[in-house]
Scaffold this active site. Structure first.
Site, PDB file in Angstrom:
ATOM      1  N   ALA A  26     -29.275 -65.264   4.484  1.00  0.00           N
ATOM      2  CA  ALA A  26     -30.266 -66.102   3.917  1.00  0.00           C
ATOM      3  C   ALA A  26     -30.620 -65.567   2.344  1.00  0.00           C
ATOM      4  CB  ALA A  26     -31.537 -66.394   4.454  1.00  0.00           C
ATOM      5  N   SER A  36     -24.670 -66.941   5.562  1.00  0.00           N
ATOM      6  CA  SER A  36     -25.528 -68.092   5.353  1.00  0.00           C
ATOM      7  C   SER A  36     -25.706 -69.202   6.505  1.00  0.00           C
ATOM      8  CB  SER A  36     -24.887 -69.099   4.105  1.00  0.00           C
ATOM      9  OG  SER A  36     -24.967 -68.327   2.593  1.00  0.00           O
ATOM     10  N   CYS A  78     -32.556 -68.435  13.054  1.00  0.00           N
ATOM     11  CA  CYS A  78     -33.288 -69.146  14.054  1.00  0.00           C
ATOM     12  C   CYS A  78     -32.953 -70.348  14.886  1.00  0.00           C
ATOM     13  CB  CYS A  78     -34.398 -69.891  13.059  1.00  0.00           C
ATOM     14  SG  CYS A  78     -35.442 -68.995  11.660  1.00  0.00           S
ATOM     15  N   ARG A 134     -17.456 -70.749  -5.671  1.00  0.00           N
ATOM     16  CA  ARG A 134     -18.281 -70.731  -6.745  1.00  0.00           C
ATOM     17  C   ARG A 134     -18.459 -69.498  -7.500  1.00  0.00           C
ATOM     18  NH1 ARG A 134     -23.693 -71.652  -5.084  1.00  0.00           N
ATOM     19  NH2 ARG A 134     -23.982 -72.774  -6.980  1.00  0.00           N
ATOM     20  N   VAL A 160     -21.840 -51.752   3.968  1.00  0.00           N
ATOM     21  CA  VAL A 160     -22.204 -50.549   3.050  1.00  0.00           C
ATOM     22  C   VAL A 160     -22.805 -49.487   3.969  1.00  0.00           C
ATOM     23  CG1 VAL A 160     -23.796 -50.122   1.251  1.00  0.00           C
ATOM     24  CG2 VAL A 160     -22.674 -52.443   1.317  1.00  0.00           C
ATOM     25  N   TYR A 172     -54.539 -91.000   8.551  1.00  0.00           N
ATOM     26  CA  TYR A 172     -55.168 -91.389   9.937  1.00  0.00           C
ATOM     27  C   TYR A 172     -54.548 -92.957  10.261  1.00  0.00           C
ATOM     28  CZ  TYR A 172     -58.004 -93.696  13.301  1.00  0.00           C
ATOM     29  OH  TYR A 172     -58.267 -94.838  14.430  1.00  0.00           O
ATOM     30  N   TRP A 208     -60.937 -88.209  14.002  1.00  0.00           N
ATOM     31  CA  TRP A 208     -61.052 -86.806  13.238  1.00  0.00           C
ATOM     32  C   TRP A 208     -59.664 -85.939  13.868  1.00  0.00           C
ATOM     33  CZ3 TRP A 208     -64.358 -84.445  10.128  1.00  0.00           C
ATOM     34  CH2 TRP A 208     -65.749 -85.119   9.702  1.00  0.00           C
TER      35      TRP A 208
END
Length: 462
Positions: free
Chosen positions: A17, A47, A51, A78, A88, A436, A444
């Site tokens: 990400a 990418s 989750c 791209r 690395v 609401y 509420w």
């Protein structure tokens, strides 16, 4: 800058990400003629949504590729030189270069950079105990990890699973394994599952998990993992008892993956994550940026540094880094610690501080808990929810909110996240003009009911 090249080179370590968001944003701002981008990723994928792995394992997501936002081929198209299966192994900030190793061939080489992005993520905690590296014991952090676990689940005859740890990953993996037809035991070191909640709210999660048929074992420390003669896991052992297992999933949590940074002398915080300024530049290093699960970020409520490994933050970090590397200007101001999860139809959400967080930073507070419903009580399918709210004494400043309930409960935490970011008091929250209608909320809203109760308690303590 290295003057031997006519264009700058950006090197990115980590292909998920934060790293690829940074690379992509930098590419939007600078052409390949202006900026060469080389990205190293030691795994097979880029990418992707980590989750989403529990939902893939559990069968809610049927195809692994659905979790991949952008393939390596799309990045390369791209103008990003993306090198998979390349690790690395060393950083040389003084020489502005990184040493890499091709994991297929073993070949090593140095690559120079003008600008460096460290997005090495986090690694699952694997406790130092006998048997933790046995066959059938899995951490779940990457798509490669998820595939390895699925291979085990499909190839194992037994149906007994033990999950070690009851944080977000542990709870979500317990549900995934139940969905796969396994008999699941969760062994948890804490007093209740979901240590990101206060124990009284964690108890609601505990009850829901047991209602699903999951066996919860709290206040239990795993001391070793037993294996059979074939080297395969057969049991998880605590000080009190032994739990038979055909597969074990480690859901203890993660730590920042900063071994490279530490060896290179880069600044680390109290939780082991890299320290950056608001532009996500590593402190004291003009040409190095870092983001994602390997950094620590400012908690806007407590004013202290925290390690919060979430994809939402990682993508924002990447956008900020890419903008700055590409010649623009952007900052990441900090977080309030918002997270949401679920166990089947039980939604679990929190933002801000828990009671022990507030105590640790020396804040005096009032805590209130209310019971309400997701819709008007008379409307069909209204479900119960519990909201806990913390407010600072005297000032009434909102400090934190936790919500546990059924459909419609979890995302209500976003109201509190906005209020925390704005520094609102609970008194001010009572006047919020929220939407609401009976199908969506009582007159509420539950969050505002909690705010009213907290405001009254603050007034009474003044």
């Amino acid at each position: 800058m290295n003057m031997s090249r006519t264009r700058e080179r950006l090197v990115v370590i980590g292909g998920d990400a934060a790293g690829m968001s940074a690379a992509s944003q930098a590419r939007r701002l600078k052409s390949p003629d202006e900026l060469e981008i080389v990205a190293f990723e030691r795994g097979h994928f880029t990418s992707y949504s980590a989750c989403g792995i529990p939902y893939w394992v559990g069968g809610d997501v049927t195809d692994r590729d659905e979790l991949i936002a952008r393939t390596p081929e799309e990045h390369r198209a791209r103008g990003i030189d993306l090198r998979l299966r390349t690790e690395v192994t060393e950083l040389d900030p003084d020489g502005q270069r990184v040493r890499t190793r091709d994991l297929e061939s073993g070949e090593e080489s140095w690559t120079s950079y003008d600008k460096l992005v460290i997005a090495t993520g986090a690694r699952p905690i694997r406790p130092d105990m006998p048997g933790v590296d046995a066959a059938g014991v899995h951490g779940v952090q990457t798509l490669d990890d998820g595939q390895a676990l699925l291979d085990t689940l499909e190839g194992t005859r037994g149906r007994r699973a033990v999950v070690v740890g009851a944080g977000y990953i542990g709870v979500e993996m317990a549900e995934a394994l139940i969905n796969r037809g396994y008999e699941v035991t969760v062994v948890n070191r804490g007093s209740e599952p979901m240590s990101t909640l206060d124990p009284d709210m964690g108890r609601l999660v505990h009850d829901a998990m047991e209602g699903l048929g999951i066996t919860m074992v709290n206040d239990a420390e795993v001391t070793k993992i037993l294996t059979g003669e074939d080297g395969w896991v057969r049991a998880v052992v605590t000080q009190e008892r032994e739990f038979p297992a055909d597969v074990v999933v480690l859901g203890i949590g993660v730590r920042p993956e900063t071994a490279l940074a530490k060896a290179a002398g880069l600044p680390l915080g109290p939780h082991g994550g890299l320290l950056t300024d608001r532009s996500m530049r590593v402190r004291g290093h003009e040409d190095i940026w870092s983001g994602g699960d390997c950094v620590e970020v400012l908690d806007l409520v407590s004013g202290q540094e925290r390690h919060i490994p979430l994809g939402t933050h990682a993508n924002k970090h990447g956008q900020v880094i890419g903008t700055n590397v590409g010649g623009g200007y952007a900052t990441f101001p900090g977080v309030v610690g918002t997270a949401v999860s679920k166990v089947c139809d039980l939604e679990i959400a929190r933002t801000g501080l828990r009671e022990k967080d507030a105590h640790r930073v020396g804040l005096r507070f009032e805590a209130v808990t209310i019971e309400s419903t997701s819709r008007a009580g008379y409307y069909p399918n209204a479900s119960a929810m519990t909201v806990k709210m913390l407010a600072e004494q005297r000032t009434g400043r909102l400090l934190g909110v936790q919500i546990v309930g059924r459909e419609g409960a979890g995302k209500r935490v976003d109201i509190a996240a906005v209020a925390l970011t704005a520094g609102m008091t609970v008194e001010q929250m009572t006047a919020l003009d929220l939407g609401y209608a009976p199908p969506f909320s009582p007159v509420w809203d539950p969050v505002l009911v909690a705010a009213r109760k907290a405001a009254a308690k603050v007034r009474g303590s003044s």
